[in-house]
Design a protein around this motif. Structure first.
Motif, PDB file in Angstrom:
ATOM      1  N   LEU A  57       0.814  -1.214   0.000  1.00  0.00           N
ATOM      2  CA  LEU A  57       0.000   0.000   0.000  1.00  0.00           C
ATOM      3  C   LEU A  57       0.845   1.260   0.000  1.00  0.00           C
ATOM      4  CD1 LEU A  57      -2.662  -1.083   2.656  1.00  0.00           C
ATOM      5  CD2 LEU A  57      -2.870  -1.183   0.167  1.00  0.00           C
ATOM      6  N   TRP A  61       3.175   4.955  -3.277  1.00  0.00           N
ATOM      7  CA  TRP A  61       3.202   6.354  -2.838  1.00  0.00           C
ATOM      8  C   TRP A  61       4.633   6.831  -2.634  1.00  0.00           C
ATOM      9  CZ3 TRP A  61       5.102   8.216   1.855  1.00  0.00           C
ATOM     10  CH2 TRP A  61       4.877   9.580   2.087  1.00  0.00           C
ATOM     11  N   LYS A  97      -4.979  -2.595  -8.901  1.00  0.00           N
ATOM     12  CA  LYS A  97      -4.767  -2.894  -7.491  1.00  0.00           C
ATOM     13  C   LYS A  97      -3.404  -2.369  -7.040  1.00  0.00           C
ATOM     14  CE  LYS A  97      -8.635  -5.172  -7.272  1.00  0.00           C
ATOM     15  NZ  LYS A  97      -9.777  -4.656  -6.513  1.00  0.00           N
ATOM     16  N   PRO A  98      -3.254  -2.050  -5.745  1.00  0.00           N
ATOM     17  CA  PRO A  98      -1.963  -1.543  -5.265  1.00  0.00           C
ATOM     18  C   PRO A  98      -0.819  -2.507  -5.527  1.00  0.00           C
ATOM     19  CG  PRO A  98      -3.681  -1.139  -3.637  1.00  0.00           C
ATOM     20  CD  PRO A  98      -4.289  -1.996  -4.703  1.00  0.00           C
ATOM     21  N   ARG A 101       0.515  -2.060  -9.074  1.00  0.00           N
ATOM     22  CA  ARG A 101       1.378  -0.882  -9.239  1.00  0.00           C
ATOM     23  C   ARG A 101       2.720  -1.095  -8.556  1.00  0.00           C
ATOM     24  NH1 ARG A 101      -0.847   3.774 -10.927  1.00  0.00           N
ATOM     25  NH2 ARG A 101       0.612   5.030  -9.712  1.00  0.00           N
ATOM     26  N   THR A 102       2.704  -1.724  -7.372  1.00  0.00           N
ATOM     27  CA  THR A 102       3.960  -1.998  -6.683  1.00  0.00           C
ATOM     28  C   THR A 102       4.844  -2.925  -7.512  1.00  0.00           C
ATOM     29  OG1 THR A 102       2.897  -1.742  -4.521  1.00  0.00           O
ATOM     30  CG2 THR A 102       4.980  -2.951  -4.585  1.00  0.00           C
TER      31      THR A 102
END
Length: 426
Positions: A57, A61, A97-98, A101-102
């Motif tokens: 999560l 960011w 979904k996170p 992206r990760t």
């Protein structure tokens, strides 16, 4: 005249030196805390991925913050020293979904290059940014000692003040410190802009993509250009076929009817009148087919009113409720508008035919030099590039303009397709 020119050159160089000194000071003062923060957050976030997935999560960011920091340094390098540092980040899945992206970020070599650059920027990068200011400030300190600062220090502490390798314990040694300060000032006058340039060259050496990545980029662009040429050739063949089988055949038949009418005009006026009516209908049909053909090549509403209104007109012809949101302050180049229009048309057709949806949303906006278009439907989902949905063709069309396509379509829906095209609006 020569004296004036020489004086102007000296003044310009002095201003450049002072400007480079100030920029280096601000850069070293601001960048070091942010570099430490970005690196710490990124490392901690990545380390937390195995721990109950918490890092999934926070990692996107944290790495997005790193990329923003690196992009700002690229902008400063180009603006202050004319050094271009290319960016080669891979496109990320939009709305996914996170963990997706990760995974995409961690698979991108540019991510690890950014993290290596943060380490360099905190050490050698910090010193090369600070040196332009240090030369000037250290020279100012030497002159301050000659002006009497050494007395204040001696009276306060009772110790000898060391200026570089000069022990300042009296006015004579303070003047020696001022002479050394003059040397530092001369060095700053000549080398301060070069030191700032060295900082950005070091940044470019670490941040710039490798030859392998650039070669891969060229390969992808070459493939998309080749696909575009193949698509254009197929489109020309389609136009030729439509003209031959449609409008051309009707025009030939109309010419034959007119010849027959000419022969029957005196012998059988009634029959000639029937053929004339038939010829008039053939001309109307040929004109309609030509209009449809031209609309398929480049819709008139797109040429006259731009992409936003063209997509709105497209939505009005959809059998499903289609909501269009447009935030465009100008118009893109005609080829980009055409590619975006037909891509949206293909996506809307897919939604109607395959998605089993009852509502579609289209969003168009432009930000940071990117035209971003999102087409969302509330259908059954399951769309994927290369799965016979026409998305592969859309991807090739966008690739011609260095655009990207991202699809988020879990089973059960909804389906969100995001397209990005680099362009500027007029």
């Amino acid at each position: 005249m020569n004296a004036n020119t020489q004086s102007s050159g000296i003044g310009t160089r002095a201003r450049n030196a002072a400007l480079a000194s100030g920029r280096g000071f601000v850069l070293s003062l601001v960048s070091l805390p942010e570099a430490i923060l970005c690196y710490t957050l990124s490392v901690i976030s990545i380390a937390l991925i195995p721990v109950l997935g918490l890092g999934l999560l926070t990692t996107p960011w944290a790495l997005t913050r790193v990329r923003s920091f690196a992009d700002r340094r690229r902008i400063l390098a180009a603006k202050w020293c004319g050094i271009r540092i290319p960016s080669a980040y891979r496109p990320l899945p939009e709305g996914g979904k996170p963990w997706a992206r990760t995974y995409a970020m961690l698979q991108d070599p540019a991510t690890w290059r950014d993290l290596r650059w943060l380490l360099v920027d905190m050490t050698a990068g910090y010193l090369t940014a600070l040196m332009p200011a240090a030369l000037v400030l250290y020279a100012v300190e030497g002159f301050a000692l000659a002006a009497g600062l050494w007395r204040v220090y001696a009276d306060t502490t009772g110790d000898t003040y060391w200026y570089a390798f000069v022990p300042v314990s009296g006015q004579a040694s303070a003047l020696c410190a001022a002479a050394l300060a003059a040397v530092f000032l001369v060095l700053g006058y000549f080398y301060t802009p070069r030191l700032l340039t060295t900082h950005f060259r070091l940044t470019r050496a670490v941040l710039a993509p490798s030859q392998g990545e650039l070669a891969e980029r060229v390969r992808i662009l070459t493939e998309t250009r080749r696909d575009a040429v193949d698509t254009s050739a197929a489109e020309l063949r389609r136009i030729e076929r439509d003209l031959h089988d449609g409008a051309q055949a009707r025009l030939v038949a109309m010419g034959m009817d007119l010849g027959t009418i000419e022969m029957l005009l005196d012998k059988d006026p009634e029959k000639a009148r029937q053929l004339l009516t038939q010829a008039r209908q053939s001309s109307a049909d040929a004109l309609a087919e030509l209009r449809d053909l031209v609309r398929g090549i480049h819709p008139p509403v797109l040429a006259e009113r731009g992409l936003g209104d063209a997509v709105r007109a497209l939505a009005l012809r959809m059998p499903l409720a289609t909501e269009v949101t447009v935030e465009l302050d100008g118009r893109a180049d005609a080829p980009v508008e055409s590619a975006a229009y037909f891509a949206v048309s293909e996506l809307l057709t897919n939604a109607v035919k395959h998605a089993n949806a009852d509502r579609i949303w289209v969003d168009l906006h432009h930000t940071d030099g990117m035209l971003r278009i999102t087409v969302t439907d509330n259908g059954r989902g399951g769309a994927a590039i290369g799965a016979g949905s026409g998305l592969a063709g859309v991807e090739r069309r966008l690739g011609t303009f260095d655009g990207v396509l991202a699809v988020s379509s879990p089973a059960g829906g909804p389906t969100m397709v995001t397209m990005e095209l680099p362009c500027e609006l007029s």
